[in-house]
Design a protein around this motif. Sequence first.
Motif, PDB file in Angstrom:
ATOM      1  N   LYS A 136       0.839  -1.207   0.000  1.00 21.59           N
ATOM      2  CA  LYS A 136       0.000   0.000   0.000  1.00 21.59           C
ATOM      3  C   LYS A 136       0.875   1.258   0.000  1.00 21.59           C
ATOM      4  CE  LYS A 136      -3.178   2.415   3.150  1.00 21.59           C
ATOM      5  NZ  LYS A 136      -4.397   2.815   2.473  1.00 21.59           N
ATOM      6  N   SER A 137       0.718   2.059  -1.060  1.00 22.39           N
ATOM      7  CA  SER A 137       1.548   3.258  -1.184  1.00 22.39           C
ATOM      8  C   SER A 137       1.049   4.121  -2.332  1.00 22.39           C
ATOM      9  CB  SER A 137       3.007   2.864  -1.451  1.00 22.39           C
ATOM     10  OG  SER A 137       3.749   3.986  -1.852  1.00 22.39           O
ATOM     11  N   PRO A 138       1.168   5.431  -2.222  1.00 24.61           N
ATOM     12  CA  PRO A 138       0.825   6.285  -3.373  1.00 24.61           C
ATOM     13  C   PRO A 138       1.795   6.076  -4.538  1.00 24.61           C
ATOM     14  CG  PRO A 138       1.161   7.604  -1.375  1.00 24.61           C
ATOM     15  CD  PRO A 138       1.582   6.211  -1.051  1.00 24.61           C
ATOM     16  N   ILE A 139       2.971   5.489  -4.262  1.00 25.98           N
ATOM     17  CA  ILE A 139       3.958   5.305  -5.333  1.00 25.98           C
ATOM     18  C   ILE A 139       3.454   4.298  -6.363  1.00 25.98           C
ATOM     19  CG2 ILE A 139       6.279   4.379  -5.801  1.00 25.98           C
ATOM     20  CD1 ILE A 139       7.178   5.772  -3.200  1.00 25.98           C
ATOM     21  N   ASP A 140       2.835   3.182  -5.914  1.00 23.59           N
ATOM     22  CA  ASP A 140       2.294   2.195  -6.862  1.00 23.59           C
ATOM     23  C   ASP A 140       0.761   2.246  -6.913  1.00 23.59           C
ATOM     24  OD1 ASP A 140       1.622   1.146  -4.447  1.00 23.59           O
ATOM     25  OD2 ASP A 140       3.084  -0.484  -4.512  1.00 23.59           O
ATOM     26  N   ASP A 141       0.164   3.130  -6.118  1.00 18.53           N
ATOM     27  CA  ASP A 141      -1.298   3.318  -6.090  1.00 18.53           C
ATOM     28  C   ASP A 141      -2.058   2.085  -5.588  1.00 18.53           C
ATOM     29  OD1 ASP A 141      -3.250   5.253  -6.308  1.00 18.53           O
ATOM     30  OD2 ASP A 141      -3.885   4.611  -8.296  1.00 18.53           O
ATOM     31  N   ILE A 142      -1.404   1.247  -4.793  1.00 14.42           N
ATOM     32  CA  ILE A 142      -2.131   0.142  -4.147  1.00 14.42           C
ATOM     33  C   ILE A 142      -2.873   0.727  -2.949  1.00 14.42           C
ATOM     34  CG2 ILE A 142      -1.915  -2.053  -2.891  1.00 14.42           C
ATOM     35  CD1 ILE A 142       0.485  -2.717  -4.622  1.00 14.42           C
ATOM     36  N   LYS A 143      -4.200   0.540  -2.917  1.00 17.76           N
ATOM     37  CA  LYS A 143      -5.013   1.236  -1.904  1.00 17.76           C
ATOM     38  C   LYS A 143      -5.151   0.443  -0.611  1.00 17.76           C
ATOM     39  CE  LYS A 143      -6.596   4.282  -5.066  1.00 17.76           C
ATOM     40  NZ  LYS A 143      -5.865   5.537  -5.253  1.00 17.76           N
ATOM     41  N   LYS A 144      -5.066  -0.924  -0.734  1.00 19.41           N
ATOM     42  CA  LYS A 144      -5.296  -1.733   0.464  1.00 19.41           C
ATOM     43  C   LYS A 144      -4.099  -2.641   0.724  1.00 19.41           C
ATOM     44  CE  LYS A 144     -10.268  -1.766   0.726  1.00 19.41           C
ATOM     45  NZ  LYS A 144     -11.429  -2.091  -0.094  1.00 19.41           N
ATOM     46  N   PHE A 145      -3.835  -2.874   1.996  1.00 15.44           N
ATOM     47  CA  PHE A 145      -2.741  -3.773   2.361  1.00 15.44           C
ATOM     48  C   PHE A 145      -3.000  -5.151   1.764  1.00 15.44           C
ATOM     49  CE2 PHE A 145      -1.757  -0.668   5.688  1.00 15.44           C
ATOM     50  CZ  PHE A 145      -0.372  -0.664   5.620  1.00 15.44           C
ATOM     51  N   THR A 146      -1.959  -5.775   1.167  1.00 15.32           N
ATOM     52  CA  THR A 146      -2.113  -7.132   0.641  1.00 15.32           C
ATOM     53  C   THR A 146      -1.537  -8.156   1.603  1.00 15.32           C
ATOM     54  OG1 THR A 146       0.004  -7.080  -0.525  1.00 15.32           O
ATOM     55  CG2 THR A 146      -1.927  -6.291  -1.740  1.00 15.32           C
ATOM     56  N   GLY A 147      -0.872  -7.691   2.663  1.00 19.99           N
ATOM     57  CA  GLY A 147      -0.304  -8.631   3.638  1.00 19.99           C
ATOM     58  C   GLY A 147       0.560  -7.893   4.627  1.00 19.99           C
ATOM     59  N   ARG A 148       1.328  -8.647   5.372  1.00 21.24           N
ATOM     60  CA  ARG A 148       2.204  -8.084   6.399  1.00 21.24           C
ATOM     61  C   ARG A 148       3.365  -7.331   5.740  1.00 21.24           C
ATOM     62  NH1 ARG A 148       1.345  -6.889  11.330  1.00 21.24           N
ATOM     63  NH2 ARG A 148       3.282  -6.406  12.375  1.00 21.24           N
ATOM     64  N   CYS A 149       3.717  -6.172   6.276  1.00 21.53           N
ATOM     65  CA  CYS A 149       4.824  -5.380   5.728  1.00 21.53           C
ATOM     66  C   CYS A 149       5.953  -5.288   6.751  1.00 21.53           C
ATOM     67  CB  CYS A 149       4.361  -3.975   5.366  1.00 21.53           C
ATOM     68  SG  CYS A 149       3.226  -3.962   3.974  1.00 21.53           S
ATOM     69  N   ALA A 150       7.195  -5.257   6.221  1.00 19.52           N
ATOM     70  CA  ALA A 150       8.349  -5.137   7.110  1.00 19.52           C
ATOM     71  C   ALA A 150       8.451  -3.713   7.639  1.00 19.52           C
ATOM     72  CB  ALA A 150       9.620  -5.520   6.365  1.00 19.52           C
ATOM     73  N   ILE A 151       8.248  -2.746   6.726  1.00 14.22           N
ATOM     74  CA  ILE A 151       8.459  -1.344   7.104  1.00 14.22           C
ATOM     75  C   ILE A 151       7.316  -0.492   6.581  1.00 14.22           C
ATOM     76  CG2 ILE A 151       9.962   0.686   6.774  1.00 14.22           C
ATOM     77  CD1 ILE A 151      12.330  -1.206   6.577  1.00 14.22           C
ATOM     78  N   GLY A 152       6.819   0.401   7.428  1.00 13.78           N
ATOM     79  CA  GLY A 152       5.850   1.415   7.010  1.00 13.78           C
ATOM     80  C   GLY A 152       6.471   2.786   7.171  1.00 13.78           C
ATOM     81  N   LEU A 153       6.389   3.594   6.119  1.00 14.11           N
ATOM     82  CA  LEU A 153       6.912   4.961   6.182  1.00 14.11           C
ATOM     83  C   LEU A 153       5.726   5.914   6.239  1.00 14.11           C
ATOM     84  CD1 LEU A 153       9.608   4.785   3.335  1.00 14.11           C
ATOM     85  CD2 LEU A 153       9.988   4.510   5.782  1.00 14.11           C
ATOM     86  N   ILE A 154       5.669   6.744   7.285  1.00 17.53           N
ATOM     87  CA  ILE A 154       4.551   7.661   7.455  1.00 17.53           C
ATOM     88  C   ILE A 154       5.029   9.089   7.275  1.00 17.53           C
ATOM     89  CG2 ILE A 154       2.797   8.553   9.028  1.00 17.53           C
ATOM     90  CD1 ILE A 154       2.198   5.725   8.264  1.00 17.53           C
ATOM     91  N   GLU A 155       4.438   9.769   6.312  1.00 20.03           N
ATOM     92  CA  GLU A 155       4.675  11.201   6.154  1.00 20.03           C
ATOM     93  C   GLU A 155       3.449  11.941   6.687  1.00 20.03           C
ATOM     94  OE1 GLU A 155       5.094  12.478   2.037  1.00 20.03           O
ATOM     95  OE2 GLU A 155       4.351  14.472   2.572  1.00 20.03           O
ATOM     96  N   GLY A 156       3.662  13.047   7.380  1.00 18.11           N
ATOM     97  CA  GLY A 156       2.543  13.872   7.842  1.00 18.11           C
ATOM     98  C   GLY A 156       2.034  13.463   9.206  1.00 18.11           C
ATOM     99  N   GLY A 157       1.443  14.419   9.908  1.00 21.69           N
ATOM    100  CA  GLY A 157       0.837  14.155  11.211  1.00 21.69           C
ATOM    101  C   GLY A 157      -0.633  13.820  11.059  1.00 21.69           C
ATOM    102  N   CYS A 158      -1.357  13.765  12.172  1.00 22.90           N
ATOM    103  CA  CYS A 158      -2.783  13.434  12.136  1.00 22.90           C
ATOM    104  C   CYS A 158      -3.611  14.704  12.338  1.00 22.90           C
ATOM    105  CB  CYS A 158      -3.111  12.426  13.228  1.00 22.90           C
ATOM    106  SG  CYS A 158      -2.440  10.811  12.882  1.00 22.90           S
ATOM    107  N   ALA A 159      -4.266  15.142  11.266  1.00 19.32           N
ATOM    108  CA  ALA A 159      -5.090  16.350  11.325  1.00 19.32           C
ATOM    109  C   ALA A 159      -6.572  16.017  11.325  1.00 19.32           C
ATOM    110  CB  ALA A 159      -4.771  17.271  10.145  1.00 19.32           C
TER     111      ALA A 159
END
Lengths: 181, 224
Positions: free
Chosen positions: A39-62
């Motif tokens: 799931k990432s805007p880079i490949d436009d996958i909207k939903k998680f397809t499974g377990r991920c090793a690393i998640g990168l979060i940009e931005g805070g919670c508004a």
Amino acid sequence: MAKPKVATASLAGCFGCHMSILDIDERILKLIELVDFDKSPIDDIKKFTGRCAIGLIEGGCANEENVHVLQEFREHCDILISVGDCAINGDIPALRNNIPLKECLEEAYLNGPSVYNPEKTIPNDKELPLCLDRVYPCHEVVKIDYFLPGCPANAEIIWQALVALLNNKPLDLPYEIIKYD
Amino acid sequence: MSDQITFTIDGVEVKAKPGQTIMQAADDAGIYIPRLCYHPELTAHGSCRVCTVIVNGKPQTACTQPAAEGMIVENDTPELLEHRRNLVDMLFVEGNHLCMFCERSGNCELQAMAYRLGILAPKYPYFYPDKPVDSTHKDIFLELNRCILCGRCVNASKDVDGKGVFDFVGRSIDKKIAVNSDKNLKDTTMAVTDKAAQVCPVGSINKKGTAFKIPYGSDIEHKK
């Protein structure tokens, strides 16, 4: 063995930190050898397809959607990283933090000098995520494992962090690449 | 014999002249003790506590503690590194320190200290305080969101300029810098040539018309 997966999201950010991910230049080819993007805007996958090793979060919670996305990332990612100043301290979006939300909305939709709004309405469609009372840094909402500061976090710090963590090495970032601006 | 004091910092023998502080003796010997509020030309204020060292087993601020014969000083230890990080973390969360658009970024002593201490993010919750900006003076603007209450402007205005433009008001978390006027900075005797306008370690006391004169990348931090 399947490649580890990396997921990314931009919450209350400007996508500048995602631009920084692309700023690793030709090393992006090496990155694709090392990982698959989930799931990432880079490949436009909207939903998680499974377990991920690393998640990168940009931005805070508004708003509430930012919180849901962040919680979803925490559930699906072994390591969650706050990338950039907005994720770490709210940065520009957090300039509203010492002004009541009502005043912010009234200034934006009713009283601002360039506002044209004859119906005098403040958007409240149920499809719109509700704004939070203030902007929250990600680590005040979920557990964050690592922080990569910068506005944007520079390509070098993102690259070095990814390479170290994907190789199970400690994150030992050199002094020269830690910048807050 | 009496005109020289000998003591050690992290096991290294250091000589000091009588009346010198630990900080002054360390600087003369080329040993760096981290500091924020200290300014060599001003009366030491001892307020930031970043220069805390362990003297004969007890914590003391190196900028105010006189050197004494035979004292054993610890400076570069993991415990003091953690202590200094905690202090700088607290300064970051108590103010609104947004380096991204600050005129002083790249030339800021608070930012430089955080880099030196390897701080990636403060460990405490952010306060997001509501602090005023005073831009009434024709040459200077006062940005209290970034003030770390080091006291340099207070001492410089009092001792060097002989004006007393700045002083502290309030206590604890309500402590803040106030100007010597019923109104604003423009109603004081502050001049842009005052020492008080030159010594701010952060982006709190700024000269108008000088921001962003140095291109990003060629400032002090990026040149290292």
